[in-house]
Design an enzyme around this catalytic site. Structure first.
Site, PDB file in Angstrom:
ATOM      1  N   ASP A 157       0.826  -1.215   0.000  1.00  0.00           N
ATOM      2  CA  ASP A 157       0.000   0.000   0.000  1.00  0.00           C
ATOM      3  C   ASP A 157       0.860   1.265   0.000  1.00  0.00           C
ATOM      4  OD1 ASP A 157      -2.366   1.398  -0.083  1.00  0.00           O
ATOM      5  OD2 ASP A 157      -2.801   1.204   2.054  1.00  0.00           O
ATOM      6  N   ASN A 170     -10.778  -2.943  -5.575  1.00  0.00           N
ATOM      7  CA  ASN A 170      -9.936  -2.054  -6.391  1.00  0.00           C
ATOM      8  C   ASN A 170     -10.484  -1.842  -7.806  1.00  0.00           C
ATOM      9  OD1 ASN A 170      -6.855  -3.178  -4.816  1.00  0.00           O
ATOM     10  ND2 ASN A 170      -7.993  -1.302  -4.441  1.00  0.00           N
TER      11      ASN A 170
END
Ligand code: IPE
Ligand code: IPE
Ligand code: MG
Length: 244
Positions: free
Chosen positions: A24, A72
């Site tokens: 991330d 996502n």
């Protein structure tokens, strides 16, 4: 069983069997540098390759990388398309390295709505590397932890009689997940976010969590070793009194 250990800079560290990493901060890393999010992902995946080699060199048997969640797909077409291209290239170009290092590549996640080229590249590298034995890299791609559990329940309902379901153990349930993996020992999420975002909900039950502020493209070998030092200092009790 005593855990595996290693001497690092004069200090003994414990070596986890399964490390899981939420990749991330690529987007914020790029923004800080005036780059596009796509360039951030390029930098992240370059780092992932180097980091994976280092982690296996440290003696870890299983690495799970969360590289694309089911959620996502909410991102822009351009960003999703770029990430899908990265996955295809990763599968096509890294086979040599995985074969040289004897690493088995597996995936966790569903097919829908992945593009066909990603499904083909994914299944191809998994097939090519399936007999490798030095380590396992599990890419969580189009992965959601809740979807994985629901999917397992459906498979069990199809496979088993009501009597067998009555007898079902946790160990047996694990076999119906996308992959039958050992529990995660150490879960790392880079970039300072303090949440799981639907990652390996079943497997992370007793994992030790580590949340470095560093964004993934800057999370290098030394930062990983620091995570091992922190892991070593944790007292894993598993509900008991004292484990070390
Ligand atoms: C990478 O980081 C995660 C992937 C989906 C590959 P992000 O793209 O989430 O980066 P931030 O969180 O926006 O900085
Ligand atoms: C989790 O990161 C998914 C991956 C790293 C693949 P996100 O950046 O998508 O998570 P949120 O939206 O911050 O929870
Ligand atoms: Mg993010």
């Amino acid at each position: 069983m005593n855990p595996k250990t290693l001497e690092l800079n004069g200090q003994i560290v414990k070596i986890p069997r399964h490390v899981a990493i939420i990749v991330d901060g690529n987007g914020r890393w790029a923004k800080e540098r005036g780059l596009t999010r796509m360039q951030g992902h390029d930098a992240g995946f370059k780092n992932l390759k180097a980091l994976a080699n280092h982690i296996f060199d440290r003696g870890i048997e299983y690495i799970s990388f969360y590289v694309f969640s089911t959620e996502n797909f909410k991102r822009s077409k351009e960003e999703v398309g770029h990430l899908m291209d990265i996955f295809v290239l990763l599968c096509r170009h890294e086979l040599k390295t995985f074969m040289k290092n004897n690493i088995r590549v597996i995936f966790s996640g569903g097919d829908e709505p992945l593009p066909q080229k990603v499904i083909e590249a994914r299944d191809w590298i998994a097939e090519q590397t399936k007999n490798n034995t030095a380590g396992t890299i599990n890419f969580c791609l189009n992965y959601g932890g809740r979807a994985e559990i629901v999917n397992a329940v459906k498979k069990i309902a199809r496979d088993k009689t009501p009597e067998e379901i009555e007898e079902l153990t946790e160990q047996e349930f694990s076999k119906y997940l996308y992959q039958d993996l050992p529990d995660v020992d150490l879960m790392i999420r880079t970039s300072g976010e303090l949440r799981l975002s639907n990652f390996l909900l079943w497997q992370n039950s007793y994992a030790e969590f580590y949340f470095p502020k560093t964004k993934f493209p800057d999370f290098h070998e030394d930062d990983f070793d620091q995570a091992l030092v922190e892991y070593t200092s944790r007292d894993r009790r598993f509900g008991g009194i004292k484990n070390n």
